[in-house]
Design a protein around this motif. Structure first.
Motif, PDB file in Angstrom:
ATOM      1  N   GLY A 125       0.753  -1.232   0.000  1.00  0.00           N
ATOM      2  CA  GLY A 125       0.000   0.000   0.000  1.00  0.00           C
ATOM      3  C   GLY A 125       0.789   1.292   0.000  1.00  0.00           C
ATOM      4  O   GLY A 125       1.993   1.330  -0.238  1.00  0.00           O
ATOM      5  N   PHE A 126       0.054   2.360   0.255  1.00  0.00           N
ATOM      6  CA  PHE A 126       0.524   3.724   0.057  1.00  0.00           C
ATOM      7  C   PHE A 126       1.829   4.013   0.801  1.00  0.00           C
ATOM      8  O   PHE A 126       1.941   3.774   2.006  1.00  0.00           O
ATOM      9  CB  PHE A 126      -0.558   4.697   0.505  1.00  0.00           C
ATOM     10  CG  PHE A 126      -0.215   6.139   0.308  1.00  0.00           C
ATOM     11  CD1 PHE A 126      -0.113   6.664  -0.972  1.00  0.00           C
ATOM     12  CD2 PHE A 126       0.028   6.964   1.396  1.00  0.00           C
ATOM     13  CE1 PHE A 126       0.210   8.004  -1.166  1.00  0.00           C
ATOM     14  CE2 PHE A 126       0.345   8.301   1.209  1.00  0.00           C
ATOM     15  CZ  PHE A 126       0.440   8.819  -0.067  1.00  0.00           C
ATOM     16  N   ALA A 137      -0.247  -7.198  -6.240  1.00  0.00           N
ATOM     17  CA  ALA A 137      -1.394  -8.014  -5.842  1.00  0.00           C
ATOM     18  C   ALA A 137      -2.357  -8.088  -7.014  1.00  0.00           C
ATOM     19  O   ALA A 137      -2.302  -7.277  -7.944  1.00  0.00           O
ATOM     20  CB  ALA A 137      -2.081  -7.412  -4.619  1.00  0.00           C
ATOM     21  N   LYS A 138      -3.249  -9.060  -6.975  1.00  0.00           N
ATOM     22  CA  LYS A 138      -4.275  -9.189  -8.001  1.00  0.00           C
ATOM     23  C   LYS A 138      -5.225  -7.991  -7.934  1.00  0.00           C
ATOM     24  O   LYS A 138      -5.405  -7.388  -6.882  1.00  0.00           O
ATOM     25  CB  LYS A 138      -5.047 -10.493  -7.819  1.00  0.00           C
ATOM     26  CG  LYS A 138      -4.186 -11.736  -7.997  1.00  0.00           C
ATOM     27  CD  LYS A 138      -4.958 -13.008  -7.728  1.00  0.00           C
ATOM     28  CE  LYS A 138      -4.048 -14.231  -7.868  1.00  0.00           C
ATOM     29  NZ  LYS A 138      -4.778 -15.496  -7.596  1.00  0.00           N
ATOM     30  N   GLY A 174      -5.755  -5.911  -3.383  1.00  0.00           N
ATOM     31  CA  GLY A 174      -4.703  -5.176  -2.695  1.00  0.00           C
ATOM     32  C   GLY A 174      -5.221  -3.872  -2.131  1.00  0.00           C
ATOM     33  O   GLY A 174      -6.425  -3.665  -1.975  1.00  0.00           O
ATOM     34  N   LYS A 175      -4.295  -2.972  -1.847  1.00  0.00           N
ATOM     35  CA  LYS A 175      -4.627  -1.714  -1.180  1.00  0.00           C
ATOM     36  C   LYS A 175      -5.164  -0.640  -2.134  1.00  0.00           C
ATOM     37  O   LYS A 175      -5.674   0.374  -1.684  1.00  0.00           O
ATOM     38  CB  LYS A 175      -3.383  -1.170  -0.463  1.00  0.00           C
ATOM     39  CG  LYS A 175      -2.770  -2.121   0.554  1.00  0.00           C
ATOM     40  CD  LYS A 175      -3.699  -2.402   1.711  1.00  0.00           C
ATOM     41  CE  LYS A 175      -2.987  -3.251   2.755  1.00  0.00           C
ATOM     42  NZ  LYS A 175      -3.862  -3.563   3.915  1.00  0.00           N
ATOM     43  N   ALA A 222     -10.745   2.109  -7.611  1.00  0.00           N
ATOM     44  CA  ALA A 222      -9.685   2.977  -8.112  1.00  0.00           C
ATOM     45  C   ALA A 222      -9.260   2.567  -9.515  1.00  0.00           C
ATOM     46  O   ALA A 222      -8.989   3.430 -10.371  1.00  0.00           O
ATOM     47  CB  ALA A 222      -8.484   2.951  -7.168  1.00  0.00           C
ATOM     48  N   PHE A 223      -9.212   1.276  -9.792  1.00  0.00           N
ATOM     49  CA  PHE A 223      -8.850   0.825 -11.134  1.00  0.00           C
ATOM     50  C   PHE A 223      -9.913   1.204 -12.163  1.00  0.00           C
ATOM     51  O   PHE A 223      -9.592   1.503 -13.320  1.00  0.00           O
ATOM     52  CB  PHE A 223      -8.579  -0.682 -11.150  1.00  0.00           C
ATOM     53  CG  PHE A 223      -7.247  -1.032 -10.563  1.00  0.00           C
ATOM     54  CD1 PHE A 223      -6.076  -0.683 -11.214  1.00  0.00           C
ATOM     55  CD2 PHE A 223      -7.153  -1.675  -9.348  1.00  0.00           C
ATOM     56  CE1 PHE A 223      -4.840  -0.980 -10.674  1.00  0.00           C
ATOM     57  CE2 PHE A 223      -5.926  -1.981  -8.789  1.00  0.00           C
ATOM     58  CZ  PHE A 223      -4.761  -1.632  -9.449  1.00  0.00           C
ATOM     59  N   GLU A 224     -11.174   1.201 -11.748  1.00  0.00           N
ATOM     60  CA  GLU A 224     -12.228   1.668 -12.655  1.00  0.00           C
ATOM     61  C   GLU A 224     -11.996   3.131 -13.023  1.00  0.00           C
ATOM     62  O   GLU A 224     -12.140   3.522 -14.191  1.00  0.00           O
ATOM     63  CB  GLU A 224     -13.600   1.496 -12.014  1.00  0.00           C
ATOM     64  CG  GLU A 224     -14.739   1.926 -12.933  1.00  0.00           C
ATOM     65  CD  GLU A 224     -16.114   1.664 -12.354  1.00  0.00           C
ATOM     66  OE1 GLU A 224     -17.107   1.880 -13.077  1.00  0.00           O
ATOM     67  OE2 GLU A 224     -16.199   1.247 -11.174  1.00  0.00           O
ATOM     68  N   ARG A 225     -11.600   3.939 -12.049  1.00  0.00           N
ATOM     69  CA  ARG A 225     -11.318   5.351 -12.337  1.00  0.00           C
ATOM     70  C   ARG A 225     -10.087   5.494 -13.233  1.00  0.00           C
ATOM     71  O   ARG A 225     -10.052   6.354 -14.118  1.00  0.00           O
ATOM     72  CB  ARG A 225     -11.122   6.128 -11.030  1.00  0.00           C
ATOM     73  CG  ARG A 225     -12.392   6.278 -10.205  1.00  0.00           C
ATOM     74  CD  ARG A 225     -12.224   7.280  -9.090  1.00  0.00           C
ATOM     75  NE  ARG A 225     -11.294   6.826  -8.047  1.00  0.00           N
ATOM     76  CZ  ARG A 225     -11.642   6.093  -6.999  1.00  0.00           C
ATOM     77  NH1 ARG A 225     -12.897   5.707  -6.844  1.00  0.00           N
ATOM     78  NH2 ARG A 225     -10.753   5.741  -6.094  1.00  0.00           N
TER      79      ARG A 225
END
Length: 277
Positions: free
Chosen positions: A218-219, A227-228, A232-233, A238-241
């Motif tokens: 993470g951050f 991570a898949k 993950g964190k 967030a991936f959609e954005r």
């Protein structure tokens, strides 16, 4: 259209990678140019390369991404290690002209105690030796997580390398989501701000590819453990954005998550379902 693929093994040849990518719903892929933990490269099979070129054209693939081995370090304190990096990258770029107009990504390296400024100078020196005006391959600096003495975890360091490269039109950047988040750029809560900072320091016109990886630690962890997607964190939302962001949605995305082919297929299906056409 979402252009997405994953990392594939080159052991069975170029054309086999193209067929494998298509079979899991991908329209691009990444591969290592040679043994990722060693130095050897398979003999170049020009006929196989031509078959891949025809295949990707027929199926409208996005640009392909070749990845340099992890063993290269153009800013090592060891002259022998720097020489190996230069020679391996020169050979890779020669071989990649058999599959022209694609991308070549590498980790900038670790300065091994010499200091960031020395590391930046040595990386640029290597690039100034290996880049040729006539090449068709674009070489990408990868954003790093900042573990140990890595160079390239800050956008300013990548810009400093780019500024020292004479043939700058042959250069770009690959943004790794795990690495950037682990380096302290908050893709989850401030994606717009991170991209604005990238644009201010480097320029979004230099961004040519995205490595799509969730982060185990993470951050600002500086750990670099993928991570898949969604496990993950960083997280699925967030991936959609990321894949739908106006500054990113046209770029090719490459999964480097800890998966076998069925897992990559599922992640590709998930991300395609989240993409807003």
């Amino acid at each position: 259209m979402l252009h997405i693929g994953c990392h594939l093994s080159a052991s069975k040849g170029y054309y086999a990678m193209g067929k494998t990518a298509l079979s899991i719903g991908a329209d691009t892929f990444q591969f290592f140019t040679r043994n990722p933990r060693g130095s050897r490269a398979k003999p170049l099979d020009l006929a196989d390369a031509e078959k891949l070129n025809a295949f990707v054209a027929e199926h409208h693939f996005a640009v392909l991404l070749a990845h340099a081995p992890y063993t290269i370090n153009p800013c090592s304190s060891s002259e022998d290690t720097r020489t190996f990096a230069r020679e391996a990258m020169q050979d890779d770029l020669f071989r990649l002209e058999a599959t022209p107009h694609n991308l070549y990504n590498f980790h900038p390296g670790s300065h091994t105690g010499q200091g960031v400024e020395t590391g930046i100078e040595q990386i640029a020196e290597t690039l100034n030796v290996i880049l040729k005006p006539e090449q068709t391959t674009t070489v990408l600096l990868e954003t790093m997580a900042g573990k140990g003495s890595e160079v390239g975890s800050r956008f300013e360091e990548l810009r400093a390398i780019l500024d020292r490269v004479a043939l700058g039109d042959h250069m770009g950047v690959c943004l790794d989501t795990c690495h950037v988040y682990d380096a302290g750029y908050d893709l989850v809560n401030d994606l717009d701000g991170v991209l604005a900072e990238f644009d201010r320091v480097i320029g979004l016109n230099r961004l040519k590819a995205i490595h799509m990886n969730d982060s185990m630690y993470g951050f600002a962890s500086h750990k670099d453990r993928h991570a898949k997607i969604g496990e993950g964190k960083i997280g699925t939302e967030a991936f959609e954005r990321i894949i739908n962001h106006p500054a990113l949605r046209h770029l090719p995305f490459y999964l480097e998550t800890p998966n076998e082919l069925p897992g990559y297929k599922a992640e590709i299906e998930l991300l395609r379902s989240l993409y807003h056409e």
